[in-house]
Write a protein that holds these residues in place. Structure first.
Motif: not given
Length: 281
Positions: A219-246
């Motif tokens: 959860l710490q990883r997901v929220t860091a990615a999601a809110f680290g770029q909070r102006r972006k959509t989740l499709r874009r911000s969560l790409k840094q998690l390193g798994v297939p976004i779709d």
């Protein structure tokens, strides 16, 4: 039981005698009004059982109130060497109910600090308040409640709900693991020296069983990615998690065109579960 406060000199005298001018580098702002400190201590509930932990007692204002409120076993953790001598008379007056630890609160293992239930009460130093809180959330199974003072803005973030201005990563982490309550505001003028902003007291009560899906570390990883770029959509911000976004979005049932501040706690939990499945961890 005698009130230890009645035997001790005024806090301002203690500060003057021991040269305890608040240090900006330690994030110190002392609360000296015993009516306010007693209000905080009493908000924590019954202190006559288990162990009460205070971080950063400073000259002992809140410490006195905790003892007056009936704490049977108080452990105070103070990093500032200057405060140790100032707190010694309070340890004596407590008649065996108080232990003073000259340690870094970030390095203490709160799971074994004392007999349960563990209640944490603290006017948290501004510069380490959030790291301390996140550390306690990671060990929340050992903690009964946390009654904590923060800068007002931080308190609002802790208790914020989805879709509100203050909702962010800290909101998700806290409300995933605990019930959070904003108790009351304390004006800057109540402190010595007065900070530039008001403070507030919040209470976090860990759930016996977390009602949401997911794991805290992920959860710490997901929220860091999601809110680290909070102006972006989740499709874009969560790409840094390193798994297939779709696949991540499909598994979690989350609309990738949304932004982080619109996703509720359960939604973040589902994202965390999806990440765990895709990583195979």
């Amino acid at each position: 039981m005698n009130d230890p406060v009645q035997f001790l000199p005024p806090l301002r005298d203690v500060i003057a005698e021991h040269g305890l001018a608040a240090r900006k580098g330690l994030g110190q702002h002392f609360l000296l009004d015993l009516n306010l400190t007693l209000k905080i201590a009493r908000a924590a509930g019954d202190l006559t059982v288990g162990t009460t932990v205070e971080v950063g007692p400073g000259p002992g204002g809140l410490t006195r109130a905790i003892l007056t409120a009936g704490a049977d076993r108080l452990i105070a953790i103070e990093k500032d060497e200057r405060c140790i001598a100032a707190l010694a008379p309070l340890v004596d007056a407590a008649g065996g109910r108080m232990t003073l630890l000259n340690e870094d609160a970030l390095k203490v293992d709160y799971r074994v600090i004392g007999a349960p239930p563990i209640k944490i009460i603290s006017n948290l130093p501004y510069n380490v308040g959030t790291p301390l809180l996140v550390g306690w959330l990671e060990k929340a199974e050992a903690i009964s409640s946390m009654t904590l003072m923060f800068q007002k803005e931080v308190a609002e973030r802790i208790t914020a709900r989805p879709g509100t201005d203050h909702y962010g990563r800290l909101s998700v982490l806290c409300n995933w693991r605990c019930r959070t309550d904003y108790l009351f505001t304390l004006p800057a003028r109540a402190f010595t020296p007065p900070p530039k902003v008001d403070s507030a007291v919040v209470q976090l009560t860990p759930y016996d069983e977390v009602p949401y899906p997911g794991r805290m570390d992920l959860l710490q990883r997901v929220t860091a990615a999601a809110f680290g770029q909070r102006r972006k959509t989740l499709r874009r911000s969560l790409k840094q998690l390193g798994v297939p976004i779709d696949a991540l979005l499909e598994r979690s049932g989350i609309d990738g065109s949304l932004r982080a501040e619109t996703i509720d706690i359960e939604g973040f939990g589902r994202l965390t579960e999806a990440l765990e499945a895709l990583q195979g961890t």
